[in-house]
Design an enzyme around this catalytic site. Structure first.
Site, PDB file in Angstrom:
ATOM      1  N   THR A   1       0.850  -1.196   0.000  1.00  0.00           N
ATOM      2  CA  THR A   1       0.000   0.000   0.000  1.00  0.00           C
ATOM      3  C   THR A   1       0.880   1.240   0.000  1.00  0.00           C
ATOM      4  OG1 THR A   1      -0.090   0.399   2.402  1.00  0.00           O
ATOM      5  CG2 THR A   1      -1.613  -1.245   1.499  1.00  0.00           C
ATOM      6  N   ASP A   2       0.325   2.366  -0.380  1.00  0.00           N
ATOM      7  CA  ASP A   2       1.005   3.631  -0.134  1.00  0.00           C
ATOM      8  C   ASP A   2       0.908   3.906   1.372  1.00  0.00           C
ATOM      9  OD1 ASP A   2       2.307   6.042  -0.397  1.00  0.00           O
ATOM     10  OD2 ASP A   2       1.094   6.715  -2.081  1.00  0.00           O
TER      11      ASP A   2
END
Length: 485
Positions: free
Chosen positions: A198-199
């Protein structure tokens, strides 16, 4: 890093090494031109060369993964992160993406001088409305596939070991939990077998898109989309055990995602060499060495863009009486956004570079104004105290600049965006140079017709007035370590 890895493996029951990851976008200790400038070279060898040099410095410093390349299609210059993209064309972005991955990873990630690439931000992050960070994108499937997806696929086809999901939602569905986007297209259709991360907090950010406030539900959605790692937040740590206990997910799903992480660590050779060639003594001979400096200078020459050259005023003769005016005359921060180790105290300024090169020339040097004035409303938290707040001093500096310009054969204006006007959370309303620099430019151009403008910028700018009053414009973007030279 060596010490942390050593202690971790000693206490880990299976002695499985950790991954060390960092945002290394256009150079680590040596800074190269921003990715947008690299796109302006139209030369994949430039992108590969920069990535190869970056990998050498990063690897010897203990890094395993870089969160790069960012291949988001960028067509709204207001977006702060346009600086990290190679531009607005899907084909160009694809070619540069593949070259960058090749430069980072080489032919074998277990070898020295390599670092794993992480292509980002999947997907269509550059299409956020109004250039606003973390927002929404509303595109058709056809537009998504024809314009936005090709560059990600090119990076994956080039062997990128990791991919990062985006903050944005597409059609109301946040990318980090978008099973159609991540599993159906990326995994099943494209055959991506690498690690998906994920970011920073983008799994948690799904809550901001109105999906759910439940750790269990958010974790379930991301896992079903086949996301392997959550970056920096604990929705997975809290939510996955709950979802497993309630029967909403299975241990087989978790095992499959863990296996992909282990395969990447194996591909990096970490089980045989958990420190992956991190070497503090060798680093002294690699970081910012002669090879790095030569590369940095070479790529600046290939990424700068001559936008205008009326009457072939360029190149200038050193026999002319030239006035160099503008805030970028003595500004060492010409590295751009996302610079881990800018070494501004070691970066030559334009004034020093000119004085060293042309010791006997009749040149005059004067800043003329600060980078920004107090009226500049944008990104105040990033500007800190770096602005002109004294109206009298502002007037006097511009008046002095005019007197100098009147006596010169040619005036070279060194102007542009503030160094912090680009990057994450740096969307702009007006895409032009700061107001105080506009005032300086107008005053100087009113008394001298031979204006050469050298532009430092993160994004395409509105240059109508500058173009009308300049004989030549050289756009150097943010050129990095050897930019001044």
């Amino acid at each position: 890093i060596i010490e942390v890895q050593k202690k971790h493996m000693e206490r880990h029951p299976h002695h499985i090494p950790m991954l060390f990851m960092f945002d290394i976008i256009h150079g680590f200790h040596t800074t190269f031109p921003i990715p947008l400038a690299q796109g302006c070279s139209f030369d994949p060898e430039v992108a590969e060369k920069i990535a190869r040099a970056t990998a050498k410095e990063s690897c010897v410093s203990g890094m395993h993964v870089t969160f790069s390349p960012m291949v988001d299609l960028a067509r709204d210059a207001r977006w702060g992160r346009v600086t990290e993209s190679t531009g607005e064309d899907p084909y160009l972005n694809s070619v540069m993406a593949a070259a960058t991955v090749k430069g980072y990873q080489g032919d074998d990630l277990s070898k020295e001088d390599t670092i794993c690439a992480c292509v980002k931000h999947f997907a269509a992050y550059g299409g956020v409305e109004g250039g606003r960070e973390y927002g929404s994108v509303d595109v058709s499937e056809r537009t998504l596939r024809q314009y936005y997806l090709p560059s990600y696929k090119a990076a994956c086809d080039a062997g990128s070991g990791m991919l990062m999901t985006a903050f944005n939602a597409i059609g109301g569905v946040p990318a980090t939990g978008d099973k159609h986007l991540v599993k159906d297209i990326l995994r099943d259709e494209w055959g991506f077998e690498g690690v998906i991360i994920t970011d920073y907090g983008s799994l948690s950010n799904m809550q901001n898109h109105g999906i759910s406030d439940s750790d269990e539900e958010l974790a379930r959605l991301a896992l079903e989309a086949t996301v392997n790692i959550e970056m920096c937040v604990d929705r997975y740590a809290k939510g996955l055990p709950e979802a497993l206990k309630s029967g909403k997910i299975t241990m087989e799903q978790i095992d499959a995602r863990v296996w992909e992480v282990l395969k990447l660590k194996n591909r990096l050779g970490l089980f045989e060499n958990p420190f992956h060639f991190a070497d503090p003594e060798k680093a002294k001979t690699v970081i910012r060495n002669e090879e790095m400096m030569n590369t940095a200078l070479d790529v600046v020459n290939k990424t700068s863009v001559l936008l205008k050259n009326d009457g072939k005023i360029l190149p200038l003769s050193e026999n002319l009486k030239i006035a160099f005016i503008g805030p970028y005359l003595s500004e060492p921060d010409i590295h751009g956004a996302w610079t881990p180790c800018p070494h501004c105290d070691e970066t030559e300024t334009m004034e020093l570079a000119l004085k060293n090169r042309f010791k006997n020339a009749d040149f005059t040097y004067y800043e003329g104004c600060a980078m920004v004035g107090e009226e500049q409303p944008e990104i105040p938290y990033q500007l800190l105290t770096d602005f002109e707040a004294d109206p009298k001093a502002r007037r006097e500096k511009i008046e002095n600049a005019v007197k100098i310009a009147e006596k010169a054969d040619v005036v070279v204006m060194l102007i542009g965006e503030h160094p912090r006007f680009g990057g994450e959370k740096a969307a702009r309303v007006n895409i032009d140079i700061p107001i105080i620099q506009q005032e300086l430019f107008r005053a100087v151009s009113a008394v001298n017709d031979n204006i050469v403008t050298v532009l430092f910028n993160h994004r395409p700018l509105d240059l109508r007035e500058i173009s009308a009053k300049s004989k030549a414009i050289l756009d150097v973007w943010f050129p990095g370590t050897k930019g001044a030279e």
